[in-house]
Write an enzyme that holds these catalytic residues in place. Structure first.
Site, PDB file in Angstrom:
ATOM      1  NE  ARG A 147      -1.960   1.927   3.790  1.00 55.93           N
ATOM      2  CZ  ARG A 147      -2.499   2.304   4.510  1.00 55.93           C
ATOM      3  NH1 ARG A 147      -3.549   2.639   5.136  1.00 55.93           N
ATOM      4  NH2 ARG A 147      -1.850   3.407   5.329  1.00 55.93           N
ATOM      5  CE1 TYR A 159      -3.215  11.541   1.808  1.00 58.15           C
ATOM      6  CE2 TYR A 159      -4.659   9.208   2.191  1.00 58.15           C
ATOM      7  CZ  TYR A 159      -3.488   9.938   1.002  1.00 58.15           C
ATOM      8  OH  TYR A 159      -3.699   9.467   0.042  1.00 58.15           O
ATOM      9  CG  ASP A 212      -6.492   3.702   3.104  1.00 54.77           C
ATOM     10  OD1 ASP A 212      -7.736   4.357   2.745  1.00 54.77           O
ATOM     11  OD2 ASP A 212      -6.540   3.564   4.686  1.00 54.77           O
ATOM     12  CG  HIS A 214      -7.100   7.199   5.398  1.00 58.36           C
ATOM     13  ND1 HIS A 214      -8.442   7.321   7.086  1.00 58.36           N
ATOM     14  CD2 HIS A 214      -7.184   5.952   6.556  1.00 58.36           C
ATOM     15  CE1 HIS A 214      -7.969   6.813   7.941  1.00 58.36           C
ATOM     16  NE2 HIS A 214      -6.993   6.601   7.343  1.00 58.36           N
ATOM     17  CD  GLU A 238      -7.908   0.372   3.002  1.00 57.20           C
ATOM     18  OE1 GLU A 238      -6.535  -0.098   2.615  1.00 57.20           O
ATOM     19  OE2 GLU A 238      -8.063   1.021   4.106  1.00 57.20           O
ATOM     20  CD  GLU A 264      -9.711   1.524   7.843  1.00 59.99           C
ATOM     21  OE1 GLU A 264      -8.744   1.159   7.037  1.00 59.99           O
ATOM     22  OE2 GLU A 264      -9.466   2.342   7.882  1.00 59.99           O
ATOM     23  NE  ARG A 285      -8.805  -3.423   4.174  1.00 64.03           N
ATOM     24  CZ  ARG A 285      -8.464  -2.271   4.950  1.00 64.03           C
ATOM     25  NH1 ARG A 285      -9.322  -1.422   5.442  1.00 64.03           N
ATOM     26  NH2 ARG A 285      -7.270  -2.052   5.564  1.00 64.03           N
ATOM     27  CD  GLU A 341      -4.262  -2.297   7.115  1.00 64.41           C
ATOM     28  OE1 GLU A 341      -5.031  -2.533   7.286  1.00 64.41           O
ATOM     29  OE2 GLU A 341      -3.268  -1.285   6.851  1.00 64.41           O
ATOM     30  CD1 TRP A 404      -6.647  12.777   9.832  1.00 62.39           C
ATOM     31  CD2 TRP A 404      -7.492  10.323  10.860  1.00 62.39           C
ATOM     32  NE1 TRP A 404      -5.807  11.340  10.021  1.00 62.39           N
ATOM     33  CE2 TRP A 404      -5.856  10.073  10.095  1.00 62.39           C
ATOM     34  CE3 TRP A 404      -8.156   9.561  10.959  1.00 62.39           C
ATOM     35  CZ2 TRP A 404      -5.046   9.828  10.279  1.00 62.39           C
ATOM     36  CZ3 TRP A 404      -6.573   8.177  11.564  1.00 62.39           C
ATOM     37  CH2 TRP A 404      -5.154   7.941  10.432  1.00 62.39           C
TER      38      TRP A 404
HETATM   39  O1  KDG Z   1      -7.558   3.545  14.514  1.00 61.33           O
HETATM   40  C1  KDG Z   1      -7.717   3.665  12.989  1.00 61.33           C
HETATM   41  C2  KDG Z   1      -6.634   3.090  12.016  1.00 61.33           C
HETATM   42  O2  KDG Z   1      -6.662   2.451  12.374  1.00 61.33           O
HETATM   43  C3  KDG Z   1      -6.676   3.403  10.327  1.00 61.33           C
HETATM   44  O3  KDG Z   1      -6.622   4.459   9.749  1.00 61.33           O
HETATM   45  C4  KDG Z   1      -6.131   2.546   9.969  1.00 61.33           C
HETATM   46  O4  KDG Z   1      -7.024   2.986   7.913  1.00 61.33           O
HETATM   47  C5  KDG Z   1      -6.114   1.909   7.910  1.00 61.33           C
HETATM   48  C6  KDG Z   1      -5.686   1.144   7.450  1.00 61.33           C
HETATM   49  O5  KDG Z   1      -6.104   0.866   6.175  1.00 61.33           O
HETATM   50  O6  KDG Z   1      -4.683   0.515   7.546  1.00 61.33           O
HETATM   51 MG    MG Z   2      -7.614   1.852   5.949  1.00 58.76          MG
END
Ligand code: KDG
Ligand code: MG
Length: 404
Positions: A147, A159, A212, A214, A238, A264, A285, A341, A404
């Site tokens: 990643r 970020y 990612d 995010h 992602e 996630e 995920r 991951e 975030w």
């Molecule tokens: O607690 C938040 C993290 O687990 C996250 O920011 C990590 O996005 C993440 C990832 O894909 O591992």
């Molecule tokens: Mg993530």
């Protein structure tokens, strides 16, 4: 067999973890991860005040009934705190059941479907060349999937990876409050395709590259990014968009063939339903710690299999080695496995959580210990007391609070 005692252990060997330990009257015990990053003590209170008193004296073999009791029986269903508490209990119960059956958990699930588990590592840098070096270093370590996250010119932080230059002495850090970062989607969207163009030059086409976003984009922005990244054949994009509105993913799907990963922050099969059922994603995920333990995860993954969606358990540093162990047993068994991951743990985290799972280059295996094969050294855990800690928050350049 009866549940005699349940302990909730909070420890911070590098970062905070909440671990459930269920002890039976026959001496068998099991452990489960119940960590919610940045909101840890809410889960502790939920467990200690509302869950544990109901479970003492129950038969630990009745995993499904206990799951339903905690889920349906609470009336207030779902949500990260409730589901992390259920996850911790459920994972510990599966650990006990597999120990009682004298077999590794994956055998109890149905046996191994593969010999090793492909994992992806994290590589990041402030500049494109730093990212390229980081990706090459992971490739050198044996990872076949990486990643890649990049800083965006004009912004100090990288970020999505939780730490950044300049954060050390910030007021927020000193007061132990959330750090604030700055974000511009338009600058990000212009920059990221250049990163992957360069990465393909340096790493070639045999390494899987992932990215990612995010949760920072709108559906049409994500659609554009997916399209712009098509020439670089990503393994996935992602968390392009927050999935509170899962229908938003239809827009992304209509515009790009870049594979999509999500989940996630999902807690239940209901969160995942629309995106799976409408085939809006390619990888789901969820993990055992946030989506209801082994019981919850197995249900989601079986459902996903019907729709050609493959698995990809979340595995950052805040998913403890306990949940990692449980996830790896599921990974070894699950027919529709995709990838796992692993962002890696600090030495002291490995020491507090001795585990049978192992890593060989870019591949993982849960090991052959009975149960899920992860333990907690409670004496050592006491040496790392809890420290309040937060994820950062994010603002647009004009001060608007963003994802975030
Ligand atoms: O607690 C938040 C993290 O687990 C996250 O920011 C990590 O996005 C993440 C990832 O894909 O591992
Ligand atoms: Mg993530």
């Amino acid at each position: 067999m009866k549940i005699k005692e349940i302990r909730v252990i909070v420890t911070s060997p590098g970062r905070n973890f909440v671990t459930v330990k269920i002890i039976t009257d026959e001496g068998l015990y099991g452990i489960g991860d119940a960590t919610v990053n940045g909101r840890e003590l809410a889960v502790v209170a939920y467990l200690e005040e509302h869950v544990i008193p109901c479970l003492i004296g129950r038969d630990p073999m009745q995993i499904e009934d206990i799951w339903q009791y905690l889920y349906r029986g609470a009336y207030w269903r779902r949500g990260p705190i409730t589901m992390a508490a259920i996850s911790g209990i459920d994972t510990a119960l599966w650990d006990i059941k597999a120990k009682a059956a004298n077999m590794p958990l994956y055998q109890l699930l149905g046996g191994a479907s593969r010999t090793k588990i492909m994992a992806y590592a994290h590589a990041q840098g402030r500049t494109i060349e730093e990212v390229a070096d980081a990706v090459l270093a992971k490739k050198e370590q044996g990872f076949v999937a990486i990643r890649a996250q990049s800083g965006v010119p004009g912004f100090e932080s990288i970020y999505g990876i939780g730490s950044s230059k300049g954060a050390k002495n910030s007021e927020a850090r000193i007061k132990n409050l959330p750090k604030e970062e700055v974000w511009s989607t338009s600058k990000y969207l212009r920059h990221i395709p250049k990163v992957f163009e360069r990465l393909r030059d340096v790493v070639g086409w045999d390494t899987h590259l992932l990215h990612d976003a995010h949760h920072r984009l709108t559906p049409i922005e994500a659609a554009r990014l997916g399209k712009d990244l098509e020439p670089y054949r990503l393994f996935w994009l992602e968390d392009a968009v927050p999935a509170e509105l899962p229908e938003g993913y239809r827009i992304i799907r209509e515009h790009t063939t870049t594979p999509i990963a999500l989940g996630e922050v999902f807690n239940t099969i209901w969160d995942a339903r629309t995106v799976i059922e409408e085939q809006l994603i390619d990888y789901i995920r969820t993990t055992s710690v946030h989506a209801g333990g082994v019981t919850g995860l197995r249900r989601i993954f079986d459902f996903a299999a019907i729709y050609h969606v493959r698995t990809a358990c979340h595995g950052p540093t805040d998913v403890s080695p306990v949940a990692m162990g449980a996830n790896l047993h599921i990974d070894l068994w699950v027919p529709n496995f995709g990838i796992q991951e692993i962002s890696g743990y600090r030495e002291e985290t490995h020491e507090v959580f001795p585990h049978a799972w192992s890593q060989d280059g870019g591949f993982l295996h849960p090991g052959e210990a009975i149960g899920h094969g992860v333990d907690i050294d409670e004496e050592l855990a006491r040496k790392y007391p809890y420290k309040r800690s937060y994820l950062p928050v994010n603002r647009l350049e004009d001060g608007t609070l963003w994802h975030w």
